[in-house]
Design an enzyme around this catalytic site. Structure first.
Site: not given
Length: 292
Positions: A65, A221, A223, A228
């Site tokens: 990350y 993931f 959210l 969408p």
């Protein structure tokens, strides 16, 4: 504030880890495309400090990350670490300068990643490490053997797996003690799919195995992929309780199974505070039936 109880990781081992049932995923504490520095470094550090103050004691990170951005932020914000803080990292992938995600999963790669995590987090042992399966490349069993070998050496306390299929999870369980599973899972996206991050395996396909074996499922993931899609049922529950759809998603995860440990991530302190409040929401059986 965190009133959804606790969950125990590796409960049958000599070194179980008990954490509050709302963690924090640090992936969003990076730049655009999960690459480079967060545009507001002071706010990123503030989120991490606030998380621990609020009772969050499970923090998910990875040395790819950024790269290494979230590990360095965790060290700067939280070191020396509290005795009940579990820092969970991932290995098995790396990044290219074009921001693409590529496998980094040979035994030598995995050892290099573990050493890097130990160095950047300034720790002697990683409490929990997920081996992240990348699509199409590498020998799963060879990689898992390397993970369990490093556990025997004391570099890793507990081994978990990420982005695994049902067959891969069952194979891993036969090979050694699997502490946790980190798969994609959210209300509107529960099953396998293809995305720009590559093939992703869903939590719905492995949740029953996790429950049967007392293995926490850590959804990633939850959210990012769900919101969408704007599931109208989530919108109705949000309206019913005068909460946001994000909060309704987190509440659904917390109620879906006691073996789910959500780690919603955000790059904004305001949104982090809103996510924390989702742990206070009580959904009824009728709500959950409606959402199913």
């Amino acid at each position: 504030m965190l009133n959804k109880g606790t969950i125990t990781i590796a409960g049958k081992s000599e070194n179980p880890l008990t954490v509050n049932r709302l963690g924090y995923g640090t992936m969003r504490l990076t730049g655009e495309g999960i690459y480079g520095e967060h545009p507001n470094r002071p706010e990123a550090l503030q989120i991490l400090k606030r998380a621990v103050e609020a009772g969050v004691n499970f923090i998910d990170t990875a040395d790819y990350y950024g790269e290494d951005v979230t590990n360095r932020l965790i060290y700067e914000a939280l070191y020396p670490y509290g005795g009940d803080l579990v820092i969970c990292t991932k290995v098995g992938a790396t990044r290219k300068p074009d921001k693409s995600w590529i496998p980094f999963n040979t035994p030598e790669n995995l050892r290099s990643s573990i050493e890097n995590n130990l160095r950047t987090l300034k720790i002697e042992q990683v409490s929990l490490v997920h081996f992240r399966v990348m699509p199409g490349v590498g020998d799963f069993e060879e990689s898992m053997e390397a993970m369990f070998q490093m556990q025997q050496e004391g570099k890793i306390l507990h081994v978990g797996v990420s982005n695994v299929s049902r067959d891969q999870l069952e194979t891993a369980i036969k090979m050694g003690p699997v502490a946790t599973v980190e798969n994609m899972y959210g209300h509107a996206q529960r099953n396998s799919m293809k995305s720009h991050y590559g093939d992703t395996n869903g939590g719905a396909e492995v949740l029953d195995i996790c429950e049967a074996n007392g293995i926490p499922l850590v959804p990633y993931f939850s959210l990012f992929m769900s919101m969408p899609k704007k599931d109208t049922r989530i919108a109705e529950i949000a309206k019913k309780y005068a909460i946001s759809e994000v909060q309704a998603n987190i509440a659904w995860l917390l109620h879906r199974s006691p073996w789910i440990l959500p780690i919603p991530g955000t790059s904004a302190l305001k949104h982090f505070e809103e996510n924390l409040k989702a742990a206070e929401i009580e959904l009824t059986k009728e709500d959950m039936d409606f959402l199913e």
